[in-house]
Design an enzyme around this catalytic site. Structure first.
Site, PDB file in Angstrom:
ATOM      1  N   LYS A 119       0.828  -1.247  -0.085  1.00 47.39           N
ATOM      2  CA  LYS A 119      -0.034  -0.070  -0.097  1.00 47.39           C
ATOM      3  C   LYS A 119       0.810   1.379  -0.024  1.00 47.39           C
ATOM      4  O   LYS A 119       0.585   2.305  -0.543  1.00 47.39           O
ATOM      5  CB  LYS A 119      -1.004   0.155   1.315  1.00 47.39           C
ATOM      6  CG  LYS A 119      -2.115  -1.029   1.043  1.00 47.39           C
ATOM      7  CD  LYS A 119      -3.445  -0.573   1.637  1.00 47.39           C
ATOM      8  CE  LYS A 119      -4.603  -1.243   1.267  1.00 47.39           C
ATOM      9  NZ  LYS A 119      -5.625  -1.120   2.290  1.00 47.39           N
ATOM     10  N   LYS A 201      -3.370 -11.156  -6.784  1.00 49.28           N
ATOM     11  CA  LYS A 201      -4.848 -11.193  -5.964  1.00 49.28           C
ATOM     12  C   LYS A 201      -5.922 -10.271  -6.561  1.00 49.28           C
ATOM     13  O   LYS A 201      -5.506  -9.166  -6.999  1.00 49.28           O
ATOM     14  CB  LYS A 201      -4.530 -10.840  -4.552  1.00 49.28           C
ATOM     15  CG  LYS A 201      -5.746 -10.862  -3.799  1.00 49.28           C
ATOM     16  CD  LYS A 201      -5.388 -10.101  -2.051  1.00 49.28           C
ATOM     17  CE  LYS A 201      -5.585  -8.649  -2.259  1.00 49.28           C
ATOM     18  NZ  LYS A 201      -5.723  -8.233  -1.069  1.00 49.28           N
ATOM     19  N   LYS A 204     -10.300  -5.108  -4.767  1.00 54.22           N
ATOM     20  CA  LYS A 204     -11.289  -4.238  -5.075  1.00 54.22           C
ATOM     21  C   LYS A 204     -10.825  -2.941  -5.469  1.00 54.22           C
ATOM     22  O   LYS A 204     -11.397  -1.711  -5.964  1.00 54.22           O
ATOM     23  CB  LYS A 204     -12.322  -3.864  -3.861  1.00 54.22           C
ATOM     24  CG  LYS A 204     -11.889  -3.856  -2.424  1.00 54.22           C
ATOM     25  CD  LYS A 204     -12.920  -3.938  -1.852  1.00 54.22           C
ATOM     26  CE  LYS A 204     -12.899  -4.035  -0.143  1.00 54.22           C
ATOM     27  NZ  LYS A 204     -11.950  -4.671   0.567  1.00 54.22           N
TER      28      LYS A 204
HETATM   29  P1  TYM Z   1     -10.367  -6.627   3.104  1.00 55.69           P
HETATM   30  O1  TYM Z   1     -11.414  -5.718   3.173  1.00 55.69           O
HETATM   31  O2  TYM Z   1      -9.190  -6.235   2.009  1.00 55.69           O
HETATM   32  O3  TYM Z   1     -10.932  -7.922   2.459  1.00 55.69           O
HETATM   33  C1  TYM Z   1     -12.037  -8.623   3.277  1.00 55.69           C
HETATM   34  C2  TYM Z   1     -11.897 -10.000   3.440  1.00 55.69           C
HETATM   35  O4  TYM Z   1     -11.869 -10.522   2.064  1.00 55.69           O
HETATM   36  C3  TYM Z   1     -10.628 -11.644   1.894  1.00 55.69           C
HETATM   37  N1  TYM Z   1     -10.000 -11.299   0.393  1.00 55.69           N
HETATM   38  C4  TYM Z   1     -10.090 -12.252  -0.262  1.00 55.69           C
HETATM   39  N2  TYM Z   1     -10.007 -13.727  -0.115  1.00 55.69           N
HETATM   40  C5  TYM Z   1      -9.850 -14.521  -1.233  1.00 55.69           C
HETATM   41  N3  TYM Z   1      -9.395 -13.740  -2.309  1.00 55.69           N
HETATM   42  C6  TYM Z   1      -9.206 -12.557  -2.571  1.00 55.69           C
HETATM   43  N4  TYM Z   1      -8.890 -12.045  -3.885  1.00 55.69           N
HETATM   44  C7  TYM Z   1      -9.309 -11.662  -1.470  1.00 55.69           C
HETATM   45  N5  TYM Z   1      -9.409 -10.411  -1.336  1.00 55.69           N
HETATM   46  C8  TYM Z   1      -9.964 -10.222  -0.080  1.00 55.69           C
HETATM   47  C9  TYM Z   1      -9.566 -10.808   2.865  1.00 55.69           C
HETATM   48  O5  TYM Z   1      -8.629 -11.742   3.087  1.00 55.69           O
HETATM   49  C10 TYM Z   1     -10.560 -10.647   3.978  1.00 55.69           C
HETATM   50  O6  TYM Z   1     -10.720 -11.678   5.002  1.00 55.69           O
HETATM   51  N6  TYM Z   1      -7.699  -6.067   7.145  1.00 55.69           N
HETATM   52  C11 TYM Z   1      -8.773  -6.847   6.517  1.00 55.69           C
HETATM   53  C12 TYM Z   1     -10.075  -6.201   7.361  1.00 55.69           C
HETATM   54  C13 TYM Z   1     -10.003  -6.499   8.800  1.00 55.69           C
HETATM   55  C14 TYM Z   1      -9.951  -7.625   9.482  1.00 55.69           C
HETATM   56  C15 TYM Z   1     -10.009  -7.201  10.787  1.00 55.69           C
HETATM   57  C16 TYM Z   1     -10.285  -8.810   9.180  1.00 55.69           C
HETATM   58  C17 TYM Z   1      -9.683  -5.400   9.765  1.00 55.69           C
HETATM   59  N7  TYM Z   1      -9.818  -5.916  10.758  1.00 55.69           N
HETATM   60  C18 TYM Z   1     -10.244  -8.028  11.920  1.00 55.69           C
HETATM   61  C19 TYM Z   1     -10.495  -9.806   9.953  1.00 55.69           C
HETATM   62  C20 TYM Z   1     -10.386  -9.407  11.262  1.00 55.69           C
HETATM   63  C21 TYM Z   1      -9.241  -6.317   5.101  1.00 55.69           C
HETATM   64  O7  TYM Z   1      -8.405  -5.314   4.600  1.00 55.69           O
HETATM   65  O8  TYM Z   1      -9.550  -7.043   4.226  1.00 55.69           O
END
Ligand code: TYM
Length: 338
Positions: A119, A201, A204
């Site tokens: 990032k 990956k 979004k």
């Molecule tokens: P975020 O918002 O990027 O993504 C949300 C969830 O989706 C999963 N994910 C994917 N899984 C498979 N293939 C992909 N291409 C893919 N892109 C995203 C992510 O692994 C995630 O589970 N930091 C986290 C949000 C967060 C969080 C937390 C998660 C904040 N606090 C506490 C768990 C527990 C994030 O940016 O996810």
């Protein structure tokens, strides 16, 4: 009743950032599992809006995206009575615990985080402290609720590991305060790849044509999949290293249908990529279309969304408050008198 043992359910916490459009990767890697786990666990699912502030957001857009994300949670079938569904920023204890945990986290360990490196390369003009301390806020999210299990995609594994390191460090100093959380990473679909660059990956925050959004209409889904990068060999064989494009499409189909890679290969190998891509599109559409219909219904009902938001906030706050009483006492902050 006599002799009745009440066994408390184990707890789940997970969060999704309300930035941009939620993707098929978010659905397969995380959201879908939220629903699968809702009966067996005591679950909190949060729209982690504070995390979204680590990159510049348009305020009006962010506000809309927050509600859209909540509506998608509900449209994917999560029951707001069984689960606590809420906005992270509405429970102030997240930020409070994050500050305390910042004081137990080292610069060195944060600078090794791959998401921070990615990032900060992407937003070189805005490498702020929030971006750096992002994993500590995530640790606070998880530890605040004495979480046992965290359903996430593979990309969040490193953040879960640092959460455990922070918890262990804190517990070593103050006794067993935090529960040690485990990651729940699906066997198939833990890393859904970009449709255009299948070694990266699906994300979004990348250009539109690289991902399928949960809210993409059927014709858009079909078009994006038809244009997905594959290779020139026209074989439907699972080999992520040498055939990342077609293997990604096979994994998507496998994750959504429960079918094994050999089974998919046996049906589609020899029929050409066009036919296979159309079959993947049928499969994705059959899963996403009902969610989209529910989404249209739910997002029109602002009063309902508001009621979920308020009840989620209250229920989450009550649990968070108990943890903060304990943590404040342990570190020596003045006791909260009500
Ligand atoms: P975020 O918002 O990027 O993504 C949300 C969830 O989706 C999963 N994910 C994917 N899984 C498979 N293939 C992909 N291409 C893919 N892109 C995203 C992510 O692994 C995630 O589970 N930091 C986290 C949000 C967060 C969080 C937390 C998660 C904040 N606090 C506490 C768990 C527990 C994030 O940016 O996810």
């Amino acid at each position: 009743m006599e002799n009745q043992t009440v066994t408390a359910k184990k707890r789940i916490f997970s969060g999704i950032q309300p930035t941009g459009n939620l993707t098929l990767g978010n659905y397969i890697g995380a959201l879908r599992n939220f629903k699968l786990l809702e009966d067996e666990y005591d679950c909190l699912y949060s729209i982690v809006d504070l995390h979204a502030l680590t990159v510049r957001q348009n305020p009006a857009e962010l506000r809309k995206a927050c509600l859209r994300t909540m509506a998608i949670f509900l449209a994917s079938g999560l029951d707001p009575e069984k689960n606590i569904i809420y906005f992270q920023s509405q429970v102030a204890a997240h930020a409070e615990l994050a500050w305390i945990l910042d004081c137990f986290t080292y610069m060195g360990e944060l600078s090794r985080m791959t998401q921070f490196k990615d990032k900060s390369a992407k937003h070189a003009d805005n490498i702020n402290c929030g971006l750096f301390a992002y994993p500590v806020l995530m640790a606070a999210d998880i530890l605040l609720y004495m979480t046992d299990l965290v359903p996430i995609g593979a990309d969040q594994k490193q953040h879960l590991e640092i959460t455990r390191d922070i918890a262990e460090r804190f517990n070593a100093l103050y006794g067993d305060v935090f529960v040690m959380p485990e990651a729940y990473i699906p066997k198939v679909g833990a890393r859904v790849m970009s449709l255009q660059e299948p070694t990266r990956k699906m994300s979004k925050s990348d250009p539109e044509e690289t991902y399928i959004a949960i809210l993409d209409k059927p014709d858009v889904i079909r078009r994006k999949l038809r244009r997905a990068v594959t290779d020139s060999e026209n074989r439907v064989l699972f080999d992520p290293e040498n055939r990342p494009g077609v293997s990604n499409l096979m994994s998507i189909m496998g994750a959504l249908t429960g079918r094994g890679m050999d089974d998919i290969s046996a049906e589609y190998d020899g029929r050409g990529y066009g036919a296979f891509k159309d079959a993947v599109a049928d499969c994705v559409i059959s899963v996403l279309e009902p969610i989209q219909n529910e989404y249209d219904r739910i997002s029109a009902d602002k009063a309902y969304l508001e009621s979920v938001m308020v009840s989620g906030r209250e229920r989450a706050s009550a649990i968070a408050y108990r943890t903060m009483l304990k943590v404040r006492k342990k570190v020596g902050l003045a006791a909260l008198k009500l």
